[in-house]
Design a protein around this motif. Structure first.
Motif, mmCIF file in Angstrom:
data_model
loop_
_atom_site.group_PDB
_atom_site.id
_atom_site.type_symbol
_atom_site.label_atom_id
_atom_site.label_comp_id
_atom_site.label_asym_id
_atom_site.label_seq_id
_atom_site.Cartn_x
_atom_site.Cartn_y
_atom_site.Cartn_z
ATOM 1 N N GLY A 10 9.111 -48.518 10.178
ATOM 2 C CA GLY A 10 9.151 -48.754 8.737
ATOM 3 C C GLY A 10 7.797 -49.178 8.197
ATOM 4 N N TYR A 11 7.087 -50.026 8.942
ATOM 5 C CA TYR A 11 5.764 -50.479 8.530
ATOM 6 C C TYR A 11 4.786 -49.304 8.474
ATOM 7 C CZ TYR A 11 1.286 -52.969 8.752
ATOM 8 O OH TYR A 11 0.008 -53.426 8.517
ATOM 9 N N LEU A 12 4.838 -48.409 9.464
ATOM 10 C CA LEU A 12 3.941 -47.245 9.468
ATOM 11 C C LEU A 12 4.221 -46.329 8.280
ATOM 12 C CD1 LEU A 12 3.862 -46.334 13.268
ATOM 13 C CD2 LEU A 12 2.025 -47.351 11.924
ATOM 14 N N TYR A 13 5.494 -46.135 7.956
ATOM 15 C CA TYR A 13 5.821 -45.300 6.792
ATOM 16 C C TYR A 13 5.236 -45.905 5.512
ATOM 17 C CZ TYR A 13 9.016 -41.719 8.603
ATOM 18 O OH TYR A 13 9.536 -40.614 9.219
ATOM 19 N N LYS A 14 5.266 -47.225 5.394
ATOM 20 C CA LYS A 14 4.730 -47.877 4.190
ATOM 21 C C LYS A 14 3.210 -47.829 4.153
ATOM 22 C CE LYS A 14 8.605 -51.104 3.661
ATOM 23 N NZ LYS A 14 9.032 -52.527 3.717
ATOM 24 N N GLU A 15 2.565 -48.025 5.318
ATOM 25 C CA GLU A 15 1.107 -48.070 5.358
ATOM 26 C C GLU A 15 0.468 -46.686 5.265
ATOM 27 O OE1 GLU A 15 -1.128 -50.779 5.547
ATOM 28 O OE2 GLU A 15 0.701 -51.771 4.855
ATOM 29 N N PHE A 16 1.189 -45.637 5.660
ATOM 30 C CA PHE A 16 0.635 -44.285 5.633
ATOM 31 C C PHE A 16 1.511 -43.367 4.777
ATOM 32 C CE2 PHE A 16 -0.970 -46.028 9.649
ATOM 33 C CZ PHE A 16 -2.323 -45.767 9.506
ATOM 34 N N PRO A 17 1.639 -43.673 3.477
ATOM 35 C CA PRO A 17 2.499 -42.819 2.635
ATOM 36 C C PRO A 17 1.974 -41.389 2.520
ATOM 37 C CG PRO A 17 1.186 -44.327 1.289
ATOM 38 C CD PRO A 17 0.987 -44.749 2.717
ATOM 39 N N PRO A 28 3.903 -40.393 10.175
ATOM 40 C CA PRO A 28 3.030 -41.557 10.367
ATOM 41 C C PRO A 28 2.884 -42.013 11.811
ATOM 42 C CG PRO A 28 5.093 -42.199 9.316
ATOM 43 C CD PRO A 28 5.069 -40.702 9.334
ATOM 44 N N HIS A 29 3.879 -41.773 12.678
ATOM 45 C CA HIS A 29 3.690 -42.098 14.084
ATOM 46 C C HIS A 29 3.303 -40.845 14.852
ATOM 47 C CE1 HIS A 29 4.217 -43.275 18.234
ATOM 48 N NE2 HIS A 29 4.380 -44.528 17.875
ATOM 49 N N ASP A 72 17.310 -49.832 7.774
ATOM 50 C CA ASP A 72 18.266 -50.809 7.223
ATOM 51 C C ASP A 72 19.518 -50.895 8.093
ATOM 52 O OD1 ASP A 72 16.549 -51.364 5.183
ATOM 53 O OD2 ASP A 72 17.559 -50.113 3.698
ATOM 54 N N LYS A 73 20.061 -49.749 8.506
ATOM 55 C CA LYS A 73 21.284 -49.757 9.309
ATOM 56 C C LYS A 73 21.047 -50.390 10.680
ATOM 57 C CE LYS A 73 24.083 -47.812 6.380
ATOM 58 N NZ LYS A 73 25.165 -48.605 5.770
ATOM 59 N N ILE A 74 19.897 -50.132 11.268
ATOM 60 C CA ILE A 74 19.599 -50.723 12.571
ATOM 61 C C ILE A 74 19.480 -52.240 12.449
ATOM 62 C CG2 ILE A 74 17.812 -50.907 14.360
ATOM 63 C CD1 ILE A 74 17.308 -47.906 13.967
ATOM 64 N N ASN A 75 18.844 -52.704 11.410
ATOM 65 C CA ASN A 75 18.661 -54.152 11.231
ATOM 66 C C ASN A 75 19.974 -54.872 10.947
ATOM 67 O OD1 ASN A 75 15.892 -54.433 11.731
ATOM 68 N ND2 ASN A 75 15.378 -53.731 9.675
ATOM 69 N N GLU A 76 21.000 -54.154 10.510
ATOM 70 C CA GLU A 76 22.296 -54.778 10.248
ATOM 71 C C GLU A 76 23.118 -54.997 11.524
ATOM 72 O OE1 GLU A 76 24.243 -52.255 7.473
ATOM 73 O OE2 GLU A 76 22.860 -52.699 5.820
ATOM 74 N N LEU A 77 22.721 -54.379 12.620
ATOM 75 C CA LEU A 77 23.499 -54.460 13.854
ATOM 76 C C LEU A 77 23.476 -55.866 14.447
ATOM 77 C CD1 LEU A 77 22.385 -51.125 15.534
ATOM 78 C CD2 LEU A 77 24.582 -51.588 14.439
ATOM 79 N N LYS A 78 24.553 -56.203 15.167
ATOM 80 C CA LYS A 78 24.677 -57.505 15.828
ATOM 81 C C LYS A 78 24.917 -57.287 17.323
ATOM 82 C CE LYS A 78 26.994 -59.339 11.695
ATOM 83 N NZ LYS A 78 27.089 -58.049 11.001
ATOM 84 N N GLU A 79 24.749 -58.357 18.087
ATOM 85 C CA GLU A 79 24.999 -58.266 19.526
ATOM 86 C C GLU A 79 26.484 -58.119 19.823
ATOM 87 O OE1 GLU A 79 23.306 -61.375 21.793
ATOM 88 O OE2 GLU A 79 21.291 -61.132 20.974
#
Length: 644
Positions: A447-454, A459-460, A603-610
């Protein structure tokens, strides 16, 4: 007796009034900071700034972002707090012990505050905000006795660099990069620069001789700059030609006038004078030629200097792009004990043991089509990236046929080695909580790479498990990112992960969702423990094997068969694992239009729980013959289709 008591009570009252008056005249550090906070907006990060507690207890801070020394406020470290509003310098000047302030990466705007009112500051950090406009020439006037560090990078400042910076004798760190400063660089005379960055502005002219020993990366991105350590100034030759032309025209005009005068006179009586004039003319020509040679000798670039520049084109010095690393020379790398780590898609990697710590040197032979200026600009841009899930670039070395990139050594190796390497008997594989932590970190890095290299379509470009390194806490660090602009196209098309995507196989083009597809393959690899074998194949072939296998198992068998048997710690986590599997399927949709974009995937990945939530019912996630058919499946969290 009564009279004495009355007098005593009177004086006691007067004393209390005086004490109260004095205490009200002198505000405490807590009062001053609360007043300063009231000038800001979006101050949720400062919720524990409360007048009921002291900000400082000796050298211990009780308030967020406050630095203490001897019971007084010594500094404010208010970085990354989303603060906005007004930086009230007048209020800050009421803190007598204040020596350092940092507002890095907030949302302050407008002109530079009147920082010279804080005459005792040691360091000033205002980078990564929205400040703009010209900085007054005397903006740092009167701060010369103390100020050592000034950071104003990544704002929108314009105009000339203020000359009051030159008058700071103790200044050793100055970062003005990524603004819009224009004009010439002042003649800085400070010695022993620890940081000096003027890159990516609109500066022009010759770099002052006092700064010629710095790295070229400190000045890149200013198209009008020239002179060491950048290329030689081309305008000097034009100036020489102009001077020569003026001299020649002047001499020719003088000769024509003299000759006309002699012809008009035409008298025998003047013949002797004519001969004398001819001799004078010859002498004058000789003098003019000598003068012209003198101009050429002074103005033309020195041949030795030109050769030095050509030698630098073949192999210059090691260029550091990180300010927080101890510097070393190329010779130290060559002399250091080395260990071959392996040979990847781009070349060999070595671990060099330096006194300051171990570094990894990667050799790239397939970058010989990128020019020096473009390479320097791109590497400098990579060096400015800062994210906890990116492996930082420390330094680089440019040669025409070969490039070296220097990184920190990462203790736990690659994710690929943990998923597919041989383990000792009884040694467990990565458990589910660790794999979830890793994929969340990877997603944040992407996500950071997408923002830094629009402006980059991909970007990767080379996202795979061998390019995900794990630090001492098994936190992931993305490696070999954003290299597509400098890699030879034919080599990239053969070996880089982005060019194994379905869209490149079908159309010969990548898309803004290509890195998302690579992320989905990585999710499958982590969940299944299976290596995507088509990554080993060269050329234009879609790597559909792993995705096809997952889809087929989901359609025809119980979904639990997908998961890696070596993945422990899965109790009460099957539902979340299944969610991640479905995220991978949405990322690996072969149709670009049907594939998730990077924001939705992250966003969906960050919503996941253990562990599964007790309120959720995962029975519908089982493959009961209908859920994973080729039709679209929807629920509150997902909408995706499985390729037939």
């Amino acid at each position: 007796m009564a009279r004495n008591k009355a007098a005593y009570d009177h004086w006691l009252f007067v004393l209390c009034v005086l004490v109260f008056a004095m205490s009200s005249c002198y505000a405490t550090d807590a009062d001053t900071l609360i007043k300063f906070k009231n000038s800001l907006s979006d101050t949720s990060a400062l919720d524990n700034w409360n007048a009921s507690t002291n900000p400082c207890n000796a050298s211990q801070s009780n308030w967020a972002g406050v630095r203490c020394r001897d019971g007084s406020v010594f500094g404010l470290a208010l970085m990354n707090m989303s603060l906005a509003g007004l930086i009230d310098i007048d209020t800050l000047s009421e803190l007598p012990a204040l020596r350092t302030i940092s507002f890095i990466n907030n949302s302050f705007g407008g002109p530079l505050p009147s920082v010279k009112k804080l005459g005792s500051l040691l360091s000033l950090y205002f980078s990564e905000n929205h400040f703009s406009g010209d900085i007054p020439d005397d903006a740092f006037g009167g701060m010369g006795d103390s100020l050592k560090k000034v950071y104003l990078a990544k704002n929108a400042f314009t105009g000339k660099i203020p000359s009051s910076l030159v008058a700071l004798p103790k200044l050793s760190e100055l970062d003005l990069g990524d603004n819009q400063f224009s004009g010439r660089i002042p003649n800085f005379q400070q010695q022993g620069w620890k940081v000096m960055n003027l890159a990516n502005n609109r500066l022009e002219g010759r770099i002052p001789s006092s700064l010629r020993n710095l790295n070229a990366t400190e000045f890149t991105g200013n198209k009008g700059l020239c002179g060491p350590p950048l290329g030689k100034c081309k305008s000097s030759r034009k100036r020489v030609i102009l001077i020569i032309a003026i001299i020649v025209v002047s001499v020719a005009s003088l000769l024509c006038a003299l000759w006309t005068f002699i012809l008009i006179r035409g008298s025998r009586a003047r013949r002797a004078s004519l001969a004398q004039s001819a001799q004078e003319e010859k002498a004058q020509k000789k003098t003019t030629a000598e003068k012209t040679r003198g101009v050429l000798e002074v103005q033309l670039p020195d041949p030795e200097e030109d050769n030095e520049y050509k030698r630098e084109e073949k192999g210059g010095e090691l260029c550091f792009v990180r300010k927080d690393r101890e510097r070393f020379e190329v010779q130290e790398l060559l002399r250091a004990p080395a260990e071959v780590l392996g040979s990847g898609s781009f070349g060999s990697s070595y671990k060099a043991g330096l006194l300051s710590g171990s570094m990894v040197v990667k050799r790239f032979r397939d970058m010989n089509k990128v020019g020096k200026d473009d390479f320097y600009d791109h590497m400098t841009r990579l060096g400015r990236l800062s994210h906890p899930n990116l492996l930082p670039l420390v330094a680089f070395y440019y040669m025409k046929e070969e490039k070296l990139l220097v990184h920190d050594f990462v203790l736990n190796g690659s994710l690929a080695s943990h998923l597919h390497g041989k383990r000792a008997p009884g040694q467990p594989g990565l458990d589910w909580p660790t794999r979830l932590m890793i994929i969340k970190g990877v997603a944040r890095g992407i996500g950071y790479l997408y923002k830094e290299f629009p402006g980059l379509v991909v970007p990767h470009g080379h996202l795979k498990s061998s390019n995900v390194l794990l630090d001492h806490n098994l936190n992931p660090l993305l490696a070999e990112y954003a290299l597509i602009p400098v890699i030879n196209k034919d080599h990239a098309h053969k070996l880089m992960a982005a060019y194994k995507s379905p869209e490149f196989s079908q159309t010969g083009r990548t898309s803004k969702k290509t890195d998302v597809w690579s992320l989905g393959i990585l999710i499958f690899e982590m969940l299944t423990g299976k290596f995507p074998a088509n990554y080993l194949q060269q050329g234009r072939r879609a790597n559909a094997d792993l995705a096809s296998w997952v889809n087929s198992v989901v359609r025809e068998e119980w979904t639990g068969e997908v998961f890696d048997k070596d993945m422990k710690g899965t109790k009460n986590g099957e539902g979340e694992m299944l969610k991640l599997l479905r995220i991978g399927m949405c990322c690996c949709e072969s149709s670009v239009e049907g594939r998730w974009d990077w924001r939705e995937a992250v966003d969906k990945i960050n919503e996941l729980k253990e562990r599964d939530s007790e309120e959720e019912d995962y029975s519908s996630y089982a493959s009961d013959g209908d859920v994973y058919s080729s039709r679209a499946v929807t629920d509150d969290d997902f909408s995706f289709s499985v390729a037939a």
